[in-house]
Design a protein around this motif. Structure first.
Motif, mmCIF file in Angstrom:
data_model
loop_
_atom_site.group_PDB
_atom_site.id
_atom_site.type_symbol
_atom_site.label_atom_id
_atom_site.label_comp_id
_atom_site.label_asym_id
_atom_site.label_seq_id
_atom_site.Cartn_x
_atom_site.Cartn_y
_atom_site.Cartn_z
ATOM 1 N N ILE A 175 76.347 -51.489 114.123
ATOM 2 C CA ILE A 175 77.778 -51.517 113.814
ATOM 3 C C ILE A 175 78.620 -51.521 115.087
ATOM 4 O O ILE A 175 79.541 -52.322 115.238
ATOM 5 N N TRP A 176 78.311 -50.604 116.015
ATOM 6 C CA TRP A 176 79.145 -50.455 117.219
ATOM 7 C C TRP A 176 78.583 -51.178 118.437
ATOM 8 O O TRP A 176 79.215 -51.229 119.476
ATOM 9 N N GLY A 177 77.401 -51.736 118.302
ATOM 10 C CA GLY A 177 76.823 -52.556 119.363
ATOM 11 C C GLY A 177 76.259 -51.752 120.522
ATOM 12 O O GLY A 177 76.437 -50.535 120.625
ATOM 13 N N LEU A 178 75.588 -52.463 121.403
ATOM 14 C CA LEU A 178 74.993 -51.824 122.573
ATOM 15 C C LEU A 178 76.050 -51.301 123.535
ATOM 16 O O LEU A 178 75.756 -50.447 124.375
ATOM 17 N N ASP A 179 77.283 -51.792 123.398
ATOM 18 C CA ASP A 179 78.366 -51.259 124.223
ATOM 19 C C ASP A 179 78.550 -49.763 123.990
ATOM 20 O O ASP A 179 78.972 -49.044 124.888
ATOM 21 N N TRP A 180 78.226 -49.300 122.790
ATOM 22 C CA TRP A 180 78.347 -47.877 122.499
ATOM 23 C C TRP A 180 77.465 -47.067 123.449
ATOM 24 O O TRP A 180 77.830 -45.973 123.861
ATOM 25 N N LEU A 181 76.311 -47.617 123.836
ATOM 26 C CA LEU A 181 75.418 -46.908 124.758
ATOM 27 C C LEU A 181 76.006 -46.810 126.161
ATOM 28 O O LEU A 181 75.679 -45.901 126.909
ATOM 29 N N HIS A 182 76.863 -47.761 126.522
ATOM 30 C CA HIS A 182 77.491 -47.728 127.841
ATOM 31 C C HIS A 182 78.609 -46.687 127.895
ATOM 32 O O HIS A 182 78.926 -46.166 128.954
ATOM 33 N N SER A 183 79.196 -46.399 126.741
ATOM 34 C CA SER A 183 80.268 -45.415 126.670
ATOM 35 C C SER A 183 80.215 -44.724 125.300
ATOM 36 O O SER A 183 81.024 -45.021 124.413
ATOM 37 N N PRO A 184 79.232 -43.831 125.105
ATOM 38 C CA PRO A 184 79.087 -43.179 123.799
ATOM 39 C C PRO A 184 80.341 -42.394 123.411
ATOM 40 O O PRO A 184 80.941 -41.715 124.232
ATOM 41 N N ARG A 185 80.717 -42.548 122.153
ATOM 42 C CA ARG A 185 81.848 -41.807 121.599
ATOM 43 C C ARG A 185 81.342 -41.012 120.399
ATOM 44 O O ARG A 185 80.472 -41.468 119.661
ATOM 45 N N VAL A 186 81.898 -39.834 120.237
ATOM 46 C CA VAL A 186 81.421 -38.949 119.191
ATOM 47 C C VAL A 186 81.790 -39.465 117.796
ATOM 48 O O VAL A 186 81.036 -39.271 116.841
ATOM 49 N N GLY A 187 82.932 -40.152 117.663
ATOM 50 C CA GLY A 187 83.379 -40.614 116.344
ATOM 51 C C GLY A 187 82.361 -41.475 115.623
ATOM 52 O O GLY A 187 81.971 -41.157 114.486
#
Length: 134
Positions: free
Chosen positions: A55-67
């Motif tokens: 859903i949030w893509g691999l970009d989420w791993l570069h800048s993890p967000r708690v939401g």
């Protein structure tokens, strides 16, 4: 707290074509049900982690967000509420459990903790990746 042996028993009986149970604890224990239950639990967790990345893509791993992690973690309560608990004879959202509100709260809290765990894992992976780039 869920006995993962019962999850394993439910999955074994599910594979044999028995989809619903009045009480999952009533059938005799199946061989290796605890191992199967624990393995299934972790594999399902990995699948939900994949949903987060899908859903949030691999970009989420570069800048993890708690939401997003909490959305997936708390959203994953749909699986036990709508599939596992009814299949084990507890009804939708543990309606027929001896203490349904306690069961619901425990499920919600453990899945929220899972969401926090996804967030922490994202940061650990980010830090490992950052260190590996040196």
């Amino acid at each position: 707290m869920l006995d993962y042996g019962l999850l394993g028993r439910w999955l074994i009986l599910l594979a044999r074509g028995q989809y619903r149970h009045l009480k999952i604890a009533a059938p005799d224990p199946a061989p290796r049900e605890r191992l199967i239950g624990w393995a299934a639990h972790y594999l399902i967790g990995i699948a939900f982690a994949a949903v987060l990345l899908a859903i949030w893509g691999l970009d989420w791993l570069h800048s993890p967000r708690v939401g997003p992690a909490l959305i997936v973690g708390i959203g994953s309560v749909a699986a036990p509420f709508l599939i596992m608990q009814p299949g084990m004879g507890l009804g939708i959202a543990a309606h027929h459990a001896p203490r349904p509100n306690v069961a619901r709260l425990n499920t919600l809290l453990t899945h929220a903790v899972f969401g926090v765990g996804l967030y922490v894992a994202g940061w650990v992976l980010r830090l490992v990746q950052w260190r590996g780039a040196d």
